[in-house]
Design an enzyme around this catalytic site. Structure first.
Site, PDB file in Angstrom:
ATOM      1  N   GLN A  74     -11.819  30.021 -12.030  1.00  0.00           N
ATOM      2  CA  GLN A  74     -12.792  29.362 -12.914  1.00  0.00           C
ATOM      3  C   GLN A  74     -12.149  29.008 -14.254  1.00  0.00           C
ATOM      4  O   GLN A  74     -11.962  27.844 -14.569  1.00  0.00           O
ATOM      5  CB  GLN A  74     -13.997  30.270 -13.133  1.00  0.00           C
ATOM      6  CG  GLN A  74     -15.031  29.700 -14.092  1.00  0.00           C
ATOM      7  CD  GLN A  74     -16.230  30.604 -14.239  1.00  0.00           C
ATOM      8  OE1 GLN A  74     -17.077  30.624 -13.364  1.00  0.00           O
ATOM      9  NE2 GLN A  74     -16.295  31.356 -15.326  1.00  0.00           N
ATOM     10  N   ASP A  75     -11.807  29.998 -15.034  1.00  0.00           N
ATOM     11  CA  ASP A  75     -11.144  29.794 -16.319  1.00  0.00           C
ATOM     12  C   ASP A  75     -10.381  31.069 -16.654  1.00  0.00           C
ATOM     13  O   ASP A  75     -10.501  32.076 -15.948  1.00  0.00           O
ATOM     14  CB  ASP A  75     -12.139  29.417 -17.425  1.00  0.00           C
ATOM     15  CG  ASP A  75     -13.206  30.476 -17.671  1.00  0.00           C
ATOM     16  OD1 ASP A  75     -13.373  31.363 -16.798  1.00  0.00           O
ATOM     17  OD2 ASP A  75     -13.882  30.413 -18.707  1.00  0.00           O
ATOM     18  N   SER A 135     -11.634  41.083 -10.163  1.00  0.00           N
ATOM     19  CA  SER A 135     -11.468  39.911  -9.306  1.00  0.00           C
ATOM     20  C   SER A 135     -10.127  39.939  -8.580  1.00  0.00           C
ATOM     21  O   SER A 135     -10.040  39.607  -7.395  1.00  0.00           O
ATOM     22  CB  SER A 135     -11.586  38.621 -10.128  1.00  0.00           C
ATOM     23  OG  SER A 135     -10.649  38.622 -11.191  1.00  0.00           O
ATOM     24  N   PHE A 179      -6.190  34.486 -12.217  1.00  0.00           N
ATOM     25  CA  PHE A 179      -6.313  35.836 -11.646  1.00  0.00           C
ATOM     26  C   PHE A 179      -5.174  36.782 -12.024  1.00  0.00           C
ATOM     27  O   PHE A 179      -5.198  37.951 -11.676  1.00  0.00           O
ATOM     28  CB  PHE A 179      -6.431  35.780 -10.111  1.00  0.00           C
ATOM     29  CG  PHE A 179      -7.640  35.044  -9.623  1.00  0.00           C
ATOM     30  CD1 PHE A 179      -8.905  35.598  -9.750  1.00  0.00           C
ATOM     31  CD2 PHE A 179      -7.526  33.787  -9.059  1.00  0.00           C
ATOM     32  CE1 PHE A 179     -10.034  34.917  -9.313  1.00  0.00           C
ATOM     33  CE2 PHE A 179      -8.649  33.098  -8.620  1.00  0.00           C
ATOM     34  CZ  PHE A 179      -9.902  33.662  -8.744  1.00  0.00           C
ATOM     35  N   ASN A 221      -6.498  27.345 -12.889  1.00  0.00           N
ATOM     36  CA  ASN A 221      -7.914  27.452 -13.236  1.00  0.00           C
ATOM     37  C   ASN A 221      -8.523  26.062 -13.375  1.00  0.00           C
ATOM     38  O   ASN A 221      -7.828  25.093 -13.709  1.00  0.00           O
ATOM     39  CB  ASN A 221      -8.096  28.206 -14.560  1.00  0.00           C
ATOM     40  CG  ASN A 221      -7.975  29.711 -14.396  1.00  0.00           C
ATOM     41  OD1 ASN A 221      -8.666  30.310 -13.576  1.00  0.00           O
ATOM     42  ND2 ASN A 221      -7.099  30.326 -15.176  1.00  0.00           N
TER      43      ASN A 221
END
Length: 213
Positions: free
Chosen positions: A133-134, A158, A147, A195
């Site tokens: 995502q970011d 995550s 990640f 991301n």
């Protein structure tokens, strides 16, 4: 933060080509009274002229990119593939926004690591794409790879889930869960850890969405 895995890519960029033609006369016109126009002449350029035009365009583009600062310089072949994209209004607006954000707030990752995923995994070497995502929005976490966290930083939940899935899919004899969360070796081996947004404000997840990324 969602986790997505994609298969190896056969190509990264496609360019659509379209042609536009116009023909015919307006309804009711008298073709006999319409003056005929001579066909336009095709001007043939010499190889030297083509090279000069090409060099002139490259020089003008280089000047535009230089004005964008460090964030306007993509590493490796990414720069060659996307250099025209960097001069479009949406991207120059994004860079203006980021200049203000980095100057007045705490933004992750550091500017020099915003394109770390592209630097470590050149476009010509991409085998797998993983999209997050970011960036992680707490201190000492984000360093440009989705990640991933640096050595010495506890792996976030995550990433632990990713490790567990790999161990389940491959078996623990094929994949031993690492004690760290640094994925630099993955990136160096052709895993593009990208991301959807490359920057984020501290402690505000997804704060840079809809800004141009």
């Amino acid at each position: 933060m969602p986790f997505k895995r994609q298969a190896s890519l056969s190509s990264f960029f496609t360019k659509a080509k379209s042609t536009k033609t116009t023909s015919g006369q307006s309804a009711g016109s008298d073709s006999s009274s319409t003056p005929k126009t001579s066909a336009s002449k095709t001007v043939s350029l010499s190889p030297e002229q083509k090279e000069r035009i090409k060099a002139s365009k490259a020089k003008a583009l280089a000047k535009k990119l230089a004005k964008l600062g460090p964030l306007g310089q993509l590493p490796g072949t990414w720069g060659e593939l996307l250099q025209d994209e960097l001069t479009k209004p949406y991207f120059t607006n994004l860079l203006s926004f980021l200049k203000s954000e980095y100057g007045s707030k705490t933004i992750f990752p550091p500017q020099k690591e915003v394109y770390e995923a592209l630097r470590r995994c050149d476009a010509s070497k991409v085998k797998v794409v993983i999209i997050g995502q970011d960036p992680y929005h707490n201190h000492n976490q984000a360093h440009g790879l989705c990640f991933s966290v640096r050595h010495g930083i506890r792996p976030p939940p995550s990433l632990k889930n990713i490790y567990k899935e790999l161990a389940t899919d491959l078996g623990e004899d094929q994949f031993s869960i690492p004690t760290h969360g640094c994925l630099e070796k993955w990136a160096d081996r052709g895993v593009l850890l990208l991301n959807s947004c490359l920057t984020v404000q501290a402690h505000k997840a997804y704060s840079h969405r809809k800004q141009g990324w």
